[in-house]
Design a protein around this motif. Structure first.
Motif, short mmCIF file in Angstrom:
data_model
loop_
_atom_site.label_atom_id
_atom_site.label_comp_id
_atom_site.label_asym_id
_atom_site.label_seq_id
_atom_site.Cartn_x
_atom_site.Cartn_y
_atom_site.Cartn_z
N VAL A 70 65.35 -13.63 -3.10
CA VAL A 70 66.45 -13.96 -2.22
C VAL A 70 67.73 -13.97 -3.03
O VAL A 70 67.85 -14.66 -4.04
CB VAL A 70 66.24 -15.34 -1.56
N GLY A 71 68.72 -13.21 -2.60
CA GLY A 71 69.98 -13.15 -3.32
C GLY A 71 71.06 -13.91 -2.58
O GLY A 71 70.82 -14.85 -1.83
N ALA A 72 72.30 -13.47 -2.78
CA ALA A 72 73.41 -14.10 -2.11
C ALA A 72 73.33 -13.85 -0.61
O ALA A 72 72.74 -12.87 -0.15
CB ALA A 72 74.72 -13.54 -2.66
N PRO A 73 73.88 -14.75 0.20
CA PRO A 73 73.84 -14.54 1.64
C PRO A 73 74.63 -13.29 2.01
O PRO A 73 75.55 -12.89 1.32
CB PRO A 73 74.50 -15.80 2.19
N ASN A 74 74.24 -12.69 3.14
CA ASN A 74 74.97 -11.52 3.61
C ASN A 74 76.34 -11.96 4.10
O ASN A 74 76.47 -12.71 5.06
CB ASN A 74 74.21 -10.84 4.75
N VAL A 75 77.39 -11.50 3.43
CA VAL A 75 78.75 -11.84 3.79
C VAL A 75 79.45 -10.56 4.22
O VAL A 75 79.38 -9.56 3.51
CB VAL A 75 79.51 -12.47 2.60
N PRO A 76 80.10 -10.55 5.39
CA PRO A 76 80.80 -9.34 5.80
C PRO A 76 81.79 -8.91 4.73
O PRO A 76 82.44 -9.76 4.11
CB PRO A 76 81.51 -9.77 7.09
N GLY A 237 78.16 2.79 5.59
CA GLY A 237 77.48 3.65 4.62
C GLY A 237 76.53 2.93 3.70
O GLY A 237 75.86 3.59 2.89
N LEU A 238 76.39 1.60 3.83
CA LEU A 238 75.47 0.88 2.94
C LEU A 238 74.02 1.37 3.10
O LEU A 238 73.34 1.60 2.10
CB LEU A 238 75.56 -0.62 3.18
N PRO A 239 73.49 1.56 4.33
CA PRO A 239 72.12 2.08 4.43
C PRO A 239 71.95 3.43 3.74
O PRO A 239 70.90 3.69 3.12
CB PRO A 239 71.91 2.20 5.95
N THR A 240 72.95 4.29 3.80
CA THR A 240 72.85 5.58 3.11
C THR A 240 72.82 5.39 1.61
O THR A 240 72.04 6.04 0.90
CB THR A 240 74.04 6.48 3.50
N MET A 307 65.37 -1.18 2.31
CA MET A 307 66.33 -0.94 3.38
C MET A 307 66.62 -2.20 4.20
O MET A 307 67.73 -2.36 4.73
CB MET A 307 65.84 0.18 4.29
N ARG A 308 65.66 -3.09 4.33
CA ARG A 308 65.87 -4.28 5.15
C ARG A 308 66.89 -5.25 4.55
O ARG A 308 67.25 -6.25 5.19
CB ARG A 308 64.54 -5.01 5.36
N GLN A 309 67.34 -4.99 3.34
CA GLN A 309 68.39 -5.83 2.78
C GLN A 309 69.74 -5.57 3.42
O GLN A 309 70.64 -6.41 3.36
CB GLN A 309 68.49 -5.59 1.27
N ALA A 310 69.92 -4.39 4.04
CA ALA A 310 71.16 -4.10 4.75
C ALA A 310 71.22 -4.96 6.01
O ALA A 310 70.22 -5.04 6.74
CB ALA A 310 71.24 -2.62 5.11
N PRO A 311 72.32 -5.62 6.29
CA PRO A 311 72.38 -6.56 7.42
C PRO A 311 72.03 -5.93 8.76
O PRO A 311 71.54 -6.62 9.66
CB PRO A 311 73.83 -7.04 7.40
N THR A 312 72.25 -4.63 8.93
CA THR A 312 72.02 -3.98 10.23
C THR A 312 70.62 -3.42 10.39
O THR A 312 70.29 -2.90 11.46
CB THR A 312 73.03 -2.84 10.43
N VAL A 313 69.78 -3.51 9.34
CA VAL A 313 68.48 -2.84 9.35
C VAL A 313 67.35 -3.86 9.52
O VAL A 313 67.22 -4.80 8.74
CB VAL A 313 68.26 -2.03 8.06
N ASP A 314 66.52 -3.64 10.55
CA ASP A 314 65.33 -4.45 10.77
C ASP A 314 64.05 -3.68 10.44
O ASP A 314 63.03 -4.27 10.11
CB ASP A 314 65.25 -4.92 12.22
N GLY A 315 64.09 -2.36 10.59
CA GLY A 315 62.91 -1.54 10.34
C GLY A 315 63.33 -0.18 9.82
O GLY A 315 64.51 0.14 9.72
N VAL A 316 62.32 0.63 9.49
CA VAL A 316 62.56 1.93 8.86
C VAL A 316 61.68 2.97 9.53
O VAL A 316 60.53 2.69 9.90
CB VAL A 316 62.27 1.88 7.35
#
Length: 625
Positions: A70-76, A237-240, A307-316
């Motif tokens: 677990v890292g830093a919280p997801n901050v916009p 572009g973070l998921p890419t 990939m699930r570390q990206a805030p918008t990604v739940d699955g792959v």
């Protein structure tokens, strides 16, 4: 050119650019511990205590599911909007505007490219490196000659390479560069950019715009994972960016240590990863059609974890030429996996319900963390398996099951093992020995020097009896640039990497090496280390606190005052509050579980931003660390 940038108190507007900061802040919750020994490692208990084994022995391995740390919280991310270069801007203003605008990554750095000539824009690669400097006062920009050359100089905090790997800068480090300028339609523009010049950014804006992420690889047993920490820009572009890193081959320090389901040459067939309804769609090159079933299984698991570390990604969804990459799940070759357990990965790691406390009288006591979880004083009854350890012995280690302990002599001349009422020295070791440490495979690791004076690292099969001889580990890089004294040799929680701390010429080097095994699974060598914590000049004690961070007692200079610190593996160093005369540092897991043993005869546990004196102790030992 006007400025409208959001600034940290005390930091100037970098004298150029217009930026608007739009960010939502998340509260950080801090637990409040109790004023007792029970605070010891409470964070680890809250994360998932395991059931205690009956009897007086310590528990063995527990079926704890291991995910990414677990890292830093997801901050916009901070969003930067920059105006075009102002008419009549001087060469110095143009360069300052270019540096500030390069913080905005939108539309392929469109804002920064407005300060370049078309030829310079085509040659400039903003991803080649990132230079992080402390603040605006540490950046110097000077026009030379007739304004067609501008000299840059900055104190350096850290840097990112083209792959996003973070390197702390040694104290006093600086960066310099010269940019060429020319006039186009009567306005100055940057016409020449050095090939290794990427983005220069202040620490404040780096911390706002970048985050570290774990890129996952399978271990050789194909049941767990090893992670490589990388830094990427937040926002669009973070998921890419994560997917690009995912399909790259493992870094040099992990080659031969891990497996990847993406063979060499794999790439994204389309350099974009769309996310629809939380599903990241990764379309891969045709070479993925030829991978084995195990490689497909690994590829899906690596993708899910990364990939699930990206805030918008739940699955792959992994595809090749628009068709899903088949993997067998419960007899269904067309299913889309949603978790790593479906793919045969468990990622178990040692379960720990006790730590050992060494009292000033030499007795070892098992501290019961079940009591800690209930907010009671922990039981402190001595157990028959635990010996008394006198002052002639320095730092201790305990095997994961708690049935064996080892210690280095106070003068560093020998390592001793105790088990079941018997004891013996480890044969064949020489002087300058490091504190011993056990890995998850019940091997005892120790470093030191040979009778010939060369540094060496050994491993002992603890299951082979007290008389088991150590075998030397191949480390051709150790001492290759001159004599090095080993300070610490400690296995990582993932069991696949080793922390190696050395001293040469008055300065320390902190490295993380991968463990190379033979066909029988016996460790035989260590890879060339990935160096971290270059901003430290002194380290006297070090331990892992997670798979992505270590804790040290050290200082930023060789002669400075030692304090506890957290060094991120592939990240910055954080200095913790001071402790009187710190001697040794350990953790049950996690940065909140760090404990420091002081020369005043007490242990100190972390409480908020400081420390609480926990009680009398000569040493605190976490089994398996």
């Amino acid at each position: 050119m006007t400025a409208g940038v959001a600034h940290r108190p005390g930091e100037g507007p970098e004298r150029t650019g217009r930026a608007t900061r739009r960010a939502r802040r998340h509260r950080r919750h801090r637990g409040h511990g109790r004023h007792r020994w029970g605070r010891l490692l409470a964070a680890g208990v809250a994360a998932g205590a395991v059931a205690l084994a009956a009897g007086c022995g310590l528990p063995g391995r527990g079926p704890v599911q291991q995910g990414l740390d677990v890292g830093a919280p997801n901050v916009p991310p901070v969003r930067f909007d920059f105006e075009a270069p102002a008419r009549g801007a001087s060469p110095e203003q143009i360069v300052r505007g270019f540096l500030a605008a390069s913080w905005s990554t939108d539309d392929d750095f469109r804002a920064a490219r407005a300060y370049l000539t078309p030829e310079a824009s085509r040659s400039w690669d903003p991803r080649v490196e990132v230079v992080v400097y402390p603040d605006s006062s540490s950046l110097e920009v000077h026009a030379q000659d007739d304004g067609d050359r501008v000299q840059l100089r900055a104190a350096q905090d850290a840097g990112l390479d083209a792959s996003g790997r973070y390197t702390s800068a040694a104290p006093g480090s600086t960066q310099e560069a010269t940019l060429g300028l020319a006039q186009a339609s009567g306005e100055w523009r940057i016409s020449q950019v050095p090939p290794d010049f990427g983005v220069w950014i202040s620490r404040f804006y780096f911390d706002s715009a970048f985050r570290s992420f774990s890129v996952a690889y399978a271990n050789l047993g194909m049941d767990g994972f090893v992670v490589d920490r990388r830094w990427f820009r937040l926002g669009a572009g973070l998921p890419t960016r994560l997917a690009r890193a995912l399909v790259e081959e493992p870094p040099p320090y992990l080659q031969g240590v891990v497996r990847t389901g993406f063979p060499e040459g794999t790439r994204l067939s389309v350099d974009s990863v769309p996310v629809e309804a939380g599903q990241a769609l990764i379309d891969l090159s045709n070479g993925m059609l030829d991978v084995s079933a195990d490689e497909r299984r690994s590829a899906w698991a690596q993708a899910l974890l990364t990939m699930r570390q990206a805030p918008t990604v739940d699955g792959v969804i992994l595809q090749v030429s628009g068709r899903n990459l088949d993997v067998l799940i419960d007899g269904d070759a067309g299913a889309v996996p949603t978790g790593i357990t479906q793919l045969g990965f468990t990622g178990t790691e040692p379960g720990r319900s006790h730590v050992l406390r060494r009292s000033p009288g030499g007795a070892l006591e098992a501290i019961d963390l079940a009591d800690v979880a209930r907010g009671r004083e922990p039981s402190q009854a001595s157990t028959p398996q635990l010996p008394a350890v006198g002052p002639e012995w320095g730092a201790l280690a305990a095997r994961d099951d708690g049935l064996e302990v080892a210690a280095v002599a106070a003068d560093g001349s020998r390592v001793h093992r105790w088990r079941g009422g018997q004891a013996a020295d480890v044969p064949g070791l020489s002087g300058e020995l490091t504190p011993p440490a056990y890995d998850r495979e019940d091997r005892l690791w120790v470093g030191g020097s040979t009778t010939a004076g060369t540094s060496r690292i050994w491993a002992v099969d603890a299951a082979g009896g007290l008389g088991a001889a150590p075998h030397a580990i191949a480390t051709p890089w150790l001492g290759a640039q001159g004599p090095e004294q080993l300070i610490a040799v400690r296995p990582a929680p993932d069991g696949q990497r080793i922390l190696v701390v050395t001293r040469r010429g008055g300065r320390v080097a902190i490295g993380v090496s991968g463990v190379l095994h033979d066909g029988l699974g016996v460790p035989v060598g260590l890879t060339q280390p990935w160096l971290i914590g270059a901003d430290l000049g002194q380290v006297s004690s070090a331990t892992w606190v997670s798979n992505t961070a270590i804790a040290v007692i050290g200082s930023h200079t060789a002669s400075g005052r030692s304090t506890p610190m957290i060094v991120q593996v592939g990240g910055p160093t954080t200095q913790l509050a001071t402790v009187p005369d710190p001697r040794r540092i350990t953790s049950s897991g996690g940065e909140r579980g760090v404990v420091v043993v002081s020369g005043d005869g007490h242990a100190y546990g972390r409480v908020g931003g400081g420390w609480e004196r926990l009680g009398a102790a000569v040493d605190i030992i976490v089994p398996g660390y």
